[in-house]
Design a protein around this motif. Structure first.
Motif, mmCIF file in Angstrom:
data_model
loop_
_atom_site.group_PDB
_atom_site.id
_atom_site.type_symbol
_atom_site.label_atom_id
_atom_site.label_comp_id
_atom_site.label_asym_id
_atom_site.label_seq_id
_atom_site.Cartn_x
_atom_site.Cartn_y
_atom_site.Cartn_z
ATOM 1 N N MET A 126 -19.862 -9.182 12.088
ATOM 2 C CA MET A 126 -19.106 -9.039 10.853
ATOM 3 C C MET A 126 -19.931 -8.532 9.687
ATOM 4 O O MET A 126 -19.372 -8.079 8.693
ATOM 5 C CB MET A 126 -18.463 -10.380 10.470
ATOM 6 C CG MET A 126 -17.404 -10.864 11.431
ATOM 7 S SD MET A 126 -16.553 -12.352 10.841
ATOM 8 C CE MET A 126 -15.615 -11.696 9.453
ATOM 9 N N ARG A 127 -21.240 -8.617 9.761
ATOM 10 C CA ARG A 127 -22.077 -8.310 8.608
ATOM 11 C C ARG A 127 -22.925 -7.073 8.850
ATOM 12 O O ARG A 127 -23.597 -6.951 9.864
ATOM 13 C CB ARG A 127 -22.986 -9.507 8.312
ATOM 14 C CG ARG A 127 -23.765 -9.349 7.014
ATOM 15 C CD ARG A 127 -24.676 -10.544 6.785
ATOM 16 N NE ARG A 127 -25.291 -10.481 5.477
ATOM 17 C CZ ARG A 127 -26.524 -10.914 5.199
ATOM 18 N NH1 ARG A 127 -27.250 -11.452 6.149
ATOM 19 N NH2 ARG A 127 -26.999 -10.832 3.979
ATOM 20 N N ILE A 167 -20.467 -16.034 11.129
ATOM 21 C CA ILE A 167 -19.895 -15.609 9.854
ATOM 22 C C ILE A 167 -20.852 -15.965 8.721
ATOM 23 O O ILE A 167 -21.166 -15.152 7.859
ATOM 24 C CB ILE A 167 -18.527 -16.281 9.629
ATOM 25 C CG1 ILE A 167 -17.525 -15.815 10.689
ATOM 26 C CG2 ILE A 167 -17.997 -15.968 8.227
ATOM 27 C CD1 ILE A 167 -16.195 -16.517 10.620
ATOM 28 N N SER A 168 -21.365 -17.190 8.750
ATOM 29 C CA SER A 168 -22.202 -17.648 7.646
ATOM 30 C C SER A 168 -23.657 -17.262 7.811
ATOM 31 O O SER A 168 -24.374 -17.091 6.841
ATOM 32 C CB SER A 168 -22.123 -19.179 7.551
ATOM 33 O OG SER A 168 -22.780 -19.778 8.669
ATOM 34 N N PRO A 406 -19.154 -10.520 5.134
ATOM 35 C CA PRO A 406 -18.004 -11.407 5.339
ATOM 36 C C PRO A 406 -17.927 -12.416 4.205
ATOM 37 O O PRO A 406 -18.953 -12.877 3.684
ATOM 38 C CB PRO A 406 -18.321 -12.090 6.673
ATOM 39 C CG PRO A 406 -19.811 -11.993 6.806
ATOM 40 C CD PRO A 406 -20.206 -10.717 6.138
ATOM 41 N N ALA A 408 -16.090 -16.004 3.356
ATOM 42 C CA ALA A 408 -15.318 -17.071 3.980
ATOM 43 C C ALA A 408 -15.580 -18.395 3.282
ATOM 44 O O ALA A 408 -16.658 -18.639 2.751
ATOM 45 C CB ALA A 408 -15.673 -17.187 5.460
ATOM 46 N N THR A 465 -10.224 -22.624 7.568
ATOM 47 C CA THR A 465 -11.057 -21.482 7.206
ATOM 48 C C THR A 465 -10.201 -20.406 6.545
ATOM 49 O O THR A 465 -9.083 -20.145 6.992
ATOM 50 C CB THR A 465 -11.741 -20.875 8.445
ATOM 51 O OG1 THR A 465 -12.462 -21.889 9.130
ATOM 52 C CG2 THR A 465 -12.685 -19.748 8.056
ATOM 53 N N LEU A 467 -10.612 -16.314 4.923
ATOM 54 C CA LEU A 467 -11.408 -15.121 4.683
ATOM 55 C C LEU A 467 -10.769 -14.320 3.556
ATOM 56 O O LEU A 467 -9.541 -14.220 3.472
ATOM 57 C CB LEU A 467 -11.484 -14.251 5.927
ATOM 58 C CG LEU A 467 -12.100 -14.860 7.192
ATOM 59 C CD1 LEU A 467 -12.107 -13.826 8.315
ATOM 60 C CD2 LEU A 467 -13.500 -15.360 6.936
ATOM 61 N N PHE A 492 -18.639 -21.454 9.181
ATOM 62 C CA PHE A 492 -17.556 -20.632 8.635
ATOM 63 C C PHE A 492 -17.604 -20.578 7.108
ATOM 64 O O PHE A 492 -16.585 -20.342 6.467
ATOM 65 C CB PHE A 492 -16.191 -21.181 9.083
ATOM 66 C CG PHE A 492 -15.934 -21.100 10.561
ATOM 67 C CD1 PHE A 492 -16.623 -20.200 11.347
ATOM 68 C CD2 PHE A 492 -15.006 -21.925 11.155
ATOM 69 C CE1 PHE A 492 -16.391 -20.118 12.710
ATOM 70 C CE2 PHE A 492 -14.766 -21.854 12.522
ATOM 71 C CZ PHE A 492 -15.461 -20.944 13.306
ATOM 72 N N THR A 494 -19.551 -18.942 3.643
ATOM 73 C CA THR A 494 -20.478 -17.944 3.113
ATOM 74 C C THR A 494 -20.930 -18.237 1.689
ATOM 75 O O THR A 494 -21.730 -17.485 1.140
ATOM 76 C CB THR A 494 -19.863 -16.537 3.146
ATOM 77 O OG1 THR A 494 -18.690 -16.496 2.323
ATOM 78 C CG2 THR A 494 -19.503 -16.124 4.562
#
Length: 538
Positions: A126-127, A167-168, A406, A408, A465, A467, A492, A494
């Protein structure tokens, strides 16, 4: 816009020498236009073309933009195509990295900008990223060498990557170092009577459960088979089998790690018990896991369901879902996913698993969930857990190609109340959220005491969660729901502000983690993911 003869950059990408000759013959001013499908960066191409031609004036359409990380990466990729990888590699080397001192054990697998392999290793699922160096150790000894190199570069961002799906996690960065353990991906059965397996951190759950399926076993492992073992098995692991067989970390029997000082250790219920406690929930702060031992669970055929509902009243559907989930048997786990409403209606995706191969049982378990909205589409099959995990696409040598950052937010929901359902609908109406998920918890997750692992939140009904597109906008909207939550799931989340640690870990848990951090990583080498700073006293 600059006037002149327009040349499409697609021609430069296909034939750089021919493109330069064409510009020379055109004379006057040539204007470089980007192709519709992306391709070469016009600014890089302009500099290259200026050096390849004489008397050609070069124009560029549109205003000059600041050199963002993404733009810089595109420029480097363009330069590699035009000038060749050898020159591009030298130009792309990042400041502050002693490339000449890369350990000999890692020299053949070290990946720097300009390396043909770099494009497949710089980003995550995702990043988007542009690290200055990716080290890919294959053994615990090579992990120690990589950590020694990282220790000499403390001024740089530093991430550790297993599957690259976090994600994180900061498993990529801009200009820093990444230790990628993806090559450490063996899966071995080491004690069949005890259902014990040994797994490398770089294996994916798709790979793990493909091996276990031969024995009618499985390990609770999130909801997507492409996720790497290392991240999930040190953070928590809320998945489709969790209500039946516990979190992923609840099935870990031992972990082998390399500490910040390069020391290899084994942590289990009998060895380094305090470290074993810490890495099951806060593992990113204590070392690089090089192997896990898991106890698998007997799992045969399962019911796998994907339901699409249309809800004209999302608040009511949420409340009904909460009631159904609250009373569901442990063998049933169903996740809830939706987004912003459209024309007064919400599309809800329910997906989940019934740990049974009996068709009548599966239908009985799923029917109450299907009645929480207007059923528009359904797919329910009797299959193997390994087949559910196998739906994940193979990443392959091309790697991940995530872009941007991302965004989140996460929260553990003790009870899904009417007030929460109302506030959740307001959140979705705000326009700040495009993805909203509830993960069904309870059951076997709560069988483990809250102080038995660093993951302390054992009793919530759901993990929630969201986004969004803007961290500031999402934070502002999410804050209005914060009073409903008790804790959060760092995997999950950020929002990297230090106060998130106080949400993730209760005070006694965080105090114990800080004490252990001072023992095992006093210099805070592992700092670029929700850092438990050893210098903070409370």
């Amino acid at each position: 816009m600059t006037e002149g003869i327009a040349l499409d950059l697609a021609a430069a990408q296909a034939d750089p020498d021919g493109f330069a000759a064409l510009a020379e013959r055109a004379g006057g001013t040539v204007v470089l236009h980007e192709s519709d499908d992306g391709g070469l960066d016009p600014w890089t191409t302009a500099v290259w073309l200026a050096g390849r031609t004489e008397g050609v004036r070069i124009g560029l359409p549109g205003p000059v933009l600041s050199a963002s990380s993404e733009m810089r990466e595109k420029a480097y990729e363009s330069l590699e195509i035009l000038a060749g990888p050898r020159l591009a590699a030298q130009i792309q080397r990042r400041e502050g990295i002693d490339y000449d001192s890369i350990p000999a054990s890692l020299a053949d697998v070290a990946i720097a900008p300009g390396d043909p392999r770099y494009r497949g290793r710089k980003s995550t699922y995702m990043r988007g990223g542009s690290p200055g160096l990716v080290l890919r150790p294959r053994t615990a000894a090579e992990v120690a060498d990589a950590l020694a190199f990282a220790g000499r570069h403390r001024h740089l961002p530093f991430g550790v990557r297993s599957g690259g799906h976090g994600i994180s996690g900061r498993s990529t960065n801009d200009g820093g170092l990444v230790i990628d353990v993806g090559a450490m991906n063996d899966v071995q059965v080491i004690d069949e009577p005890k259902r014990l397996i040994r797994v490398g951190p770089g294996a994916t759950w798709k790979q793990v459960n493909a091996v276990l399926d031969k024995y009618d076993w499985a390990i609770s492992s999130g909801d997507y088979g492409g996720v790497g073992v290392g991240g999930l098995a040190t953070a928590g692991g809320i998945g489709l089998l969790s209500r039946e067989h516990g979190l992923t970390i609840d099935n870990v029997r031992a972990v082998e790690l390399v500490l910040a000082d390069g020391t290899p250790v084994r942590a289990s219920g009998d060895e380094n018990h305090d470290l074993f406690w810490a890495v099951r929930g806060a593992g990113a702060n204590f070392g690089v896991a090089t192997a896990f031992e898991f106890e698998a669970s007997p799992v045969g055929e399962v019911g796998w369901a994907q339901l699409t509902l249309v809800s004209p009243d999302l608040e009511q559907s949420l409340k009904q879902y909460g009631e159904v989930a609250r009373t569901a048997p442990r063998d049933t786990t169903v996740f809830f996913l939706t987004g912003p409403p459209r024309q007064g209606q919400s599309v809800v995706q329910l997906y989940g698993l019934v740990d049974s191969g009996d068709a009548d049982t599966i239908v009985e378990r799923l029917t109450p969930f299907a009645e929480t909205g207007l059923l528009a589409q359904q797919q329910v099959v009797v299959t193997r857990y390994a087949d559910v995990m196998a739906q994940a696409a193979d990443v392959g040598p091309g790697g991940h190609h995530g872009r941007g950052e991302p965004i989140a937010r996460s929260g553990f929901l003790p009870v899904l109340t009417d007030a929460f359902a109302r506030d959740a609908v307001e959140l979705l109406d705000s326009g700040e959220v495009f993805f909203f998920q509830l993960r069904h918890m309870g059951g076997a997750i709560a069988d483990t005491a809250s102080d038995a692992t660093a993951f302390a939140h054992r009793t919530p009904e759901f993990s929630v969660t969201a986004l969004g597109q803007s961290q500031q906008g999402l934070d502002r909207a999410w804050d209005r729901l914060s009073h409903h939550f008790d804790g959060l799931y760092l995997s999950f989340e950020t929002d990297l502000r230090p106060e998130r640690l106080n949400d993730a870990f209760p005070p006694a848990t965080l105090a114990r983690l800080r004490t252990l951090k001072r023992r095992y990583d006093a210099t805070n080498l592992f700092r670029d993911n929700f850092n438990i700073d050893p210098e903070v006293q409370k």
